[in-house]
Write an enzyme that holds these catalytic residues in place. Structure first.
Site, PDB file in Angstrom:
ATOM      1  N   ASP A  31      17.013 -27.328   5.483  1.00 32.91           N
ATOM      2  CA  ASP A  31      16.520 -28.494   4.970  1.00 32.91           C
ATOM      3  C   ASP A  31      15.436 -28.535   4.134  1.00 32.91           C
ATOM      4  OD1 ASP A  31      18.134 -29.877   6.462  1.00 32.91           O
ATOM      5  OD2 ASP A  31      17.052 -30.311   8.314  1.00 32.91           O
ATOM      6  N   GLU A  65      25.017 -38.333  10.041  1.00 37.05           N
ATOM      7  CA  GLU A  65      23.663 -38.263  11.137  1.00 37.05           C
ATOM      8  C   GLU A  65      23.920 -39.177  12.116  1.00 37.05           C
ATOM      9  OE1 GLU A  65      20.573 -39.102   8.319  1.00 37.05           O
ATOM     10  OE2 GLU A  65      20.807 -37.420   7.282  1.00 37.05           O
TER      11      GLU A  65
END
Length: 212
Positions: A11, A130
Protein backbone atom coordinates in the site's frame (compact mmCIF):
# COMPACT_ATOMS: atom_id res chain seq x y z
CA UNK A 1 -0.23 -25.76 -1.87
CA UNK A 2 0.76 -26.19 -5.54
CA UNK A 3 -2.17 -24.07 -6.76
CA UNK A 4 -1.68 -21.29 -4.21
CA UNK A 5 -0.15 -18.00 -5.31
CA UNK A 6 1.64 -15.95 -2.66
CA UNK A 7 1.03 -12.31 -3.58
CA UNK A 8 2.67 -9.44 -1.72
CA UNK A 9 0.50 -6.34 -1.45
CA UNK A 10 2.18 -2.97 -0.96
CA UNK A 11 0.00 0.00 0.00
CA UNK A 12 1.43 3.33 -1.13
CA UNK A 13 0.92 6.92 -0.05
CA UNK A 14 3.04 9.39 -1.99
CA UNK A 15 6.54 7.87 -2.28
CA UNK A 16 6.18 5.70 0.82
CA UNK A 17 5.12 2.17 1.65
CA UNK A 18 2.55 2.36 4.44
CA UNK A 19 0.63 -0.02 6.68
CA UNK A 20 -2.37 0.26 8.96
CA UNK A 21 -5.15 -1.75 10.57
CA UNK A 22 -8.65 -1.87 9.01
CA UNK A 23 -7.24 0.53 6.36
CA UNK A 24 -6.83 3.19 9.08
CA UNK A 25 -4.03 4.51 11.28
CA UNK A 26 -1.61 4.37 8.39
CA UNK A 27 2.10 4.62 9.21
CA UNK A 28 5.16 4.84 6.97
CA UNK A 29 7.05 1.55 6.69
CA UNK A 30 9.76 2.32 4.16
CA UNK A 31 10.77 2.40 0.50
CA UNK A 32 8.30 0.43 -1.68
CA UNK A 33 10.89 -0.61 -4.26
CA UNK A 34 13.19 -2.05 -1.60
CA UNK A 35 10.34 -4.07 -0.14
CA UNK A 36 9.24 -5.21 -3.60
CA UNK A 37 12.71 -6.55 -4.36
CA UNK A 38 12.88 -8.23 -0.95
CA UNK A 39 9.53 -9.97 -1.49
CA UNK A 40 10.68 -11.06 -4.94
CA UNK A 41 13.90 -12.49 -3.50
CA UNK A 42 11.88 -14.33 -0.85
CA UNK A 43 9.77 -16.07 -3.49
CA UNK A 44 6.60 -14.01 -3.93
CA UNK A 45 4.65 -15.09 -7.01
CA UNK A 46 3.21 -11.64 -7.74
CA UNK A 47 3.16 -8.07 -6.42
CA UNK A 48 0.26 -5.67 -5.96
CA UNK A 49 0.77 -1.91 -5.61
CA UNK A 50 -2.21 0.04 -4.29
CA UNK A 51 -2.19 3.85 -4.11
CA UNK A 52 -4.31 4.43 -1.00
CA UNK A 53 -5.16 8.07 -1.65
CA UNK A 54 -5.30 8.23 -5.45
CA UNK A 55 -9.10 8.05 -5.67
CA UNK A 56 -9.47 10.64 -2.93
CA UNK A 57 -7.29 13.19 -4.74
CA UNK A 58 -8.19 12.17 -8.28
CA UNK A 59 -4.76 11.18 -9.49
CA UNK A 60 -2.48 8.22 -10.00
CA UNK A 61 1.09 8.66 -8.81
CA UNK A 62 2.63 5.21 -9.12
CA UNK A 63 4.22 5.40 -12.56
CA UNK A 64 7.81 5.95 -11.41
CA UNK A 65 7.56 3.36 -8.63
CA UNK A 66 6.21 0.81 -11.11
CA UNK A 67 8.94 1.57 -13.66
CA UNK A 68 11.69 1.02 -11.10
CA UNK A 69 10.15 -2.19 -9.79
CA UNK A 70 9.54 -3.62 -13.27
CA UNK A 71 13.23 -3.18 -14.09
CA UNK A 72 14.29 -5.29 -11.11
CA UNK A 73 11.44 -7.70 -10.38
CA UNK A 74 10.40 -10.38 -12.87
CA UNK A 75 7.01 -11.50 -11.59
CA UNK A 76 3.56 -10.11 -12.48
CA UNK A 77 2.79 -6.66 -11.08
CA UNK A 78 -0.75 -5.39 -10.47
CA UNK A 79 -1.32 -1.69 -9.88
CA UNK A 80 -4.43 -0.03 -8.47
CA UNK A 81 -5.65 3.28 -7.17
CA UNK A 82 -7.02 6.24 -9.10
CA UNK A 83 -7.59 4.42 -12.40
CA UNK A 84 -10.55 6.20 -13.97
CA UNK A 85 -10.11 5.60 -17.70
CA UNK A 86 -8.63 3.32 -20.35
CA UNK A 87 -5.84 5.86 -20.76
CA UNK A 88 -4.96 5.62 -17.06
CA UNK A 89 -4.75 1.85 -17.40
CA UNK A 90 -2.63 2.09 -20.54
CA UNK A 91 -0.16 4.44 -18.84
CA UNK A 92 0.46 1.98 -16.01
CA UNK A 93 0.72 -1.00 -18.36
CA UNK A 94 3.29 0.89 -20.43
CA UNK A 95 5.26 1.58 -17.24
CA UNK A 96 5.60 -2.14 -16.61
CA UNK A 97 2.41 -3.23 -14.85
CA UNK A 98 0.94 -6.53 -16.02
CA UNK A 99 -2.53 -5.89 -14.59
CA UNK A 100 -4.56 -2.97 -13.30
CA UNK A 101 -6.94 -3.08 -10.34
CA UNK A 102 -10.01 -0.85 -10.29
CA UNK A 103 -12.41 -0.19 -7.45
CA UNK A 104 -13.98 3.24 -6.92
CA UNK A 105 -14.32 4.18 -10.59
CA UNK A 106 -15.84 0.79 -11.43
CA UNK A 107 -18.59 1.15 -8.82
CA UNK A 108 -19.58 4.44 -10.45
CA UNK A 109 -19.09 3.29 -14.03
CA UNK A 110 -19.04 -0.53 -14.39
CA UNK A 111 -18.52 -0.30 -18.14
CA UNK A 112 -14.96 0.84 -17.38
CA UNK A 113 -14.23 -2.82 -16.64
CA UNK A 114 -15.52 -3.79 -20.09
CA UNK A 115 -13.66 -0.95 -21.81
CA UNK A 116 -10.30 -1.94 -20.32
CA UNK A 117 -10.94 -5.65 -20.91
CA UNK A 118 -11.79 -5.06 -24.59
CA UNK A 119 -8.64 -3.00 -25.09
CA UNK A 120 -6.12 -5.12 -23.20
CA UNK A 121 -7.88 -8.41 -22.37
CA UNK A 122 -9.67 -9.62 -19.26
CA UNK A 123 -6.41 -11.04 -17.93
CA UNK A 124 -5.27 -7.44 -17.36
CA UNK A 125 -8.31 -6.38 -15.32
CA UNK A 126 -8.57 -6.99 -11.58
CA UNK A 127 -11.74 -5.91 -9.79
CA UNK A 128 -10.64 -4.69 -6.36
CA UNK A 129 -13.37 -5.09 -3.74
CA UNK A 130 -13.07 -3.66 -0.23
CA UNK A 131 -15.58 -5.58 1.88
CA UNK A 132 -16.96 -4.60 5.27
CA UNK A 133 -19.23 -6.91 7.25
CA UNK A 134 -22.68 -5.50 8.05
CA UNK A 135 -25.09 -6.13 10.92
CA UNK A 136 -27.18 -8.48 8.78
CA UNK A 137 -24.28 -10.85 8.20
CA UNK A 138 -23.55 -9.71 4.64
CA UNK A 139 -20.74 -7.53 3.33
CA UNK A 140 -20.93 -4.03 1.86
CA UNK A 141 -18.69 -2.73 -0.91
CA UNK A 142 -16.58 0.19 0.34
CA UNK A 143 -14.52 2.59 -1.78
CA UNK A 144 -11.80 5.23 -1.38
CA UNK A 145 -9.64 2.90 0.73
CA UNK A 146 -12.56 1.98 2.96
CA UNK A 147 -13.76 5.53 3.55
CA UNK A 148 -16.99 5.57 1.57
CA UNK A 149 -20.11 3.40 1.72
CA UNK A 150 -21.75 2.29 -1.53
CA UNK A 151 -24.72 0.29 -0.26
CA UNK A 152 -23.72 -2.45 -2.73
CA UNK A 153 -23.61 -6.12 -1.74
CA UNK A 154 -20.15 -7.63 -2.17
CA UNK A 155 -21.28 -10.98 -3.59
CA UNK A 156 -23.62 -9.33 -6.09
CA UNK A 157 -20.91 -6.90 -7.15
CA UNK A 158 -18.37 -9.69 -7.64
CA UNK A 159 -20.79 -11.52 -9.94
CA UNK A 160 -21.49 -8.35 -11.91
CA UNK A 161 -17.79 -7.54 -12.13
CA UNK A 162 -17.16 -10.90 -13.75
CA UNK A 163 -19.98 -10.29 -16.23
CA UNK A 164 -18.46 -6.93 -17.17
CA UNK A 165 -15.15 -8.63 -17.97
CA UNK A 166 -12.92 -8.68 -14.89
CA UNK A 167 -10.35 -11.48 -15.03
CA UNK A 168 -9.66 -11.63 -11.30
CA UNK A 169 -11.04 -10.30 -8.03
CA UNK A 170 -8.88 -8.80 -5.29
CA UNK A 171 -11.05 -9.28 -2.22
CA UNK A 172 -9.97 -7.28 0.83
CA UNK A 173 -11.65 -7.80 4.18
CA UNK A 174 -11.55 -4.42 5.92
CA UNK A 175 -12.48 -6.10 9.20
CA UNK A 176 -9.42 -8.37 9.06
CA UNK A 177 -6.97 -6.11 7.24
CA UNK A 178 -3.76 -5.53 9.18
CA UNK A 179 -4.82 -7.67 12.16
CA UNK A 180 -2.82 -10.83 11.31
CA UNK A 181 -5.73 -12.80 12.77
CA UNK A 182 -6.51 -14.75 9.64
CA UNK A 183 -8.56 -14.29 6.49
CA UNK A 184 -12.33 -13.86 6.55
CA UNK A 185 -12.83 -17.36 5.17
CA UNK A 186 -16.61 -17.06 5.09
CA UNK A 187 -16.31 -14.01 2.85
CA UNK A 188 -13.77 -15.69 0.58
CA UNK A 189 -15.89 -18.85 0.26
CA UNK A 190 -19.08 -16.91 -0.49
CA UNK A 191 -17.50 -14.87 -3.26
CA UNK A 192 -15.46 -17.75 -4.71
CA UNK A 193 -18.56 -19.94 -4.93
CA UNK A 194 -20.41 -17.34 -7.00
CA UNK A 195 -17.76 -16.53 -9.62
CA UNK A 196 -15.63 -18.60 -11.97
CA UNK A 197 -12.62 -16.26 -12.03
CA UNK A 198 -9.74 -16.36 -9.50
CA UNK A 199 -10.32 -14.63 -6.16
CA UNK A 200 -7.31 -13.17 -4.33
CA UNK A 201 -7.86 -13.11 -0.56
CA UNK A 202 -6.43 -10.03 1.15
CA UNK A 203 -6.54 -8.88 4.74
CA UNK A 204 -5.63 -10.76 7.91
CA UNK A 205 -2.94 -13.17 6.76
CA UNK A 206 -0.64 -13.88 9.71
CA UNK A 207 0.90 -17.32 9.33
CA UNK A 208 1.58 -19.93 6.67
CA UNK A 209 -0.92 -22.44 8.08
CA UNK A 210 -3.77 -20.21 6.87
CA UNK A 211 -3.14 -21.39 3.30
CA UNK A 212 -4.13 -24.98 4.14
Amino acid sequence: MSNVRLIARLDIKGPNLIKGVHLEGLRVVGNPNEYAMAYYAQGADELIYMDTVASLYGRNNLSEIVKTTAENVFIPITVGGGIRSVDDAEQLLRCGADKVAINTAATKNPTLISDIARRFGSQCVVLSIEAKRTVNGRWEVMTDNGREHTGMDVVDWARNGEKFGAGEILLTSIDQEGTRKGFDLELVKQVSSMVSIPVIASGGMGKLEEFN
